[in-house]
Design an enzyme around this catalytic site. Structure first.
Site: not given
Length: 257
Positions: A71, A85, A175, A189, A253
């Site tokens: 779809q 895949k 962050c 989904c 970071c």
């Protein structure tokens, strides 16, 4: 780098754009992108990364094609159902452009392998579907010094952000979302639904941003937009942009972590 005549013809519509030109197309041909996840975002993104002439692609996905994927995951057909895949995507690429250098890796990204797997490419495009994996990828990119484009989609909403957390003044994906989502507990989904075309819009916009980043060294499309998060609403339709800042306490970071 000089492009051979058949490549000049193939990418002529890019080359006539002043923002890309021959130098920009050569930069794309010399670029490498790791595409993580070959689903609703990764599938259409792969089509436009390949059609843009990105010279080297590294594909990550440990899943198999399912009927419900068709779809929105536009590189697959019914006869791909049940195939890996990565294998199906590489077959599509060989048929589309056999001049590209492609590597397929059926390995799940984790906190243990992310930094190693993010090394050696110019850009990572993350189209995965859970926060734990996205954060592992982001932390890996920071450790490897690799820029990250993070793209996500659900229902009628999408988002695309460019992160360079390895730079002293730029945020990383952590962050933005913080540490609360390291657990693998993201909605899917399958539970919430997704408009197939929304995945396509998000993916193709992510590729536009990828091209922006990769040709930035030639002047190209302007600023690479580090720390910019674009939020897309398919119902309105509309797009708005947020500017993110580096968190000094970010454990990936930050300077005070």
């Amino acid at each position: 780098m000089t492009l051979p005549p058949e490549r000049l013809d193939r990418f002529a519509r890019h080359i006539v754009l002043p923002e890309i030109g021959g130098a920009g197309q050569a930069a794309l041909a010399q670029s490498s992108v790791a595409l993580i996840g070959l689903g609703g975002i990764g599938s259409p993104a792969l089509q436009y990364l390949a059609s843009a002439g990105i010279g080297t692609l590294v594909l990550f996905d440990d899943g198999e094609v399912e009927l419900s994927n068709l779809q929105r995951q536009t590189i697959y057909a019914e006869n791909d159902v049940g195939k890996g895949k990565v294998d199906a995507a590489m077959a599509w690429l060989r048929n589309f452009d056999d001049q590209l250098t492609v590597t397929g890796i059926r390995e799940r990204i984790t906190t243990g392998n992310a930094a190693r797997l993010m090394e050696g490419v110019d850009l990572v495009l993350d189209g995965t579907d859970n926060f734990a994996t996205r954060l592992a990828i982001s932390d890996g990119c920071v450790a490897a010094g690799t820029p990250l484009l993070s793209a996500a989609v659900g229902r009628f909403q999408g988002q695309v952000g460019a992160f360079a957390g390895h730079l002293p003044d730029q945020p990383c994906y952590r962050c933005y979302v913080g540490d609360a989502f390291d657990a693998d507990d993201c909605d899917t989904c399958a539970e919430d639904g997704i408009l197939g075309a929304m995945a396509g819009w998000t993916a193709t916009f992510a590729v536009l941003q990828a091209i922006r980043i990769l040709v930035s060294r030639t002047g190209g499309l302007g600023d690479p937009q580090w720390g910019k998060l674009h939020l897309m609403d398919g119902l309105a339709p509309s797009m708005r942009t947020m500017s993110l800042v580096k968190d000094p306490a970010c454990k990936a970071c930050g300077s005070t972590a």
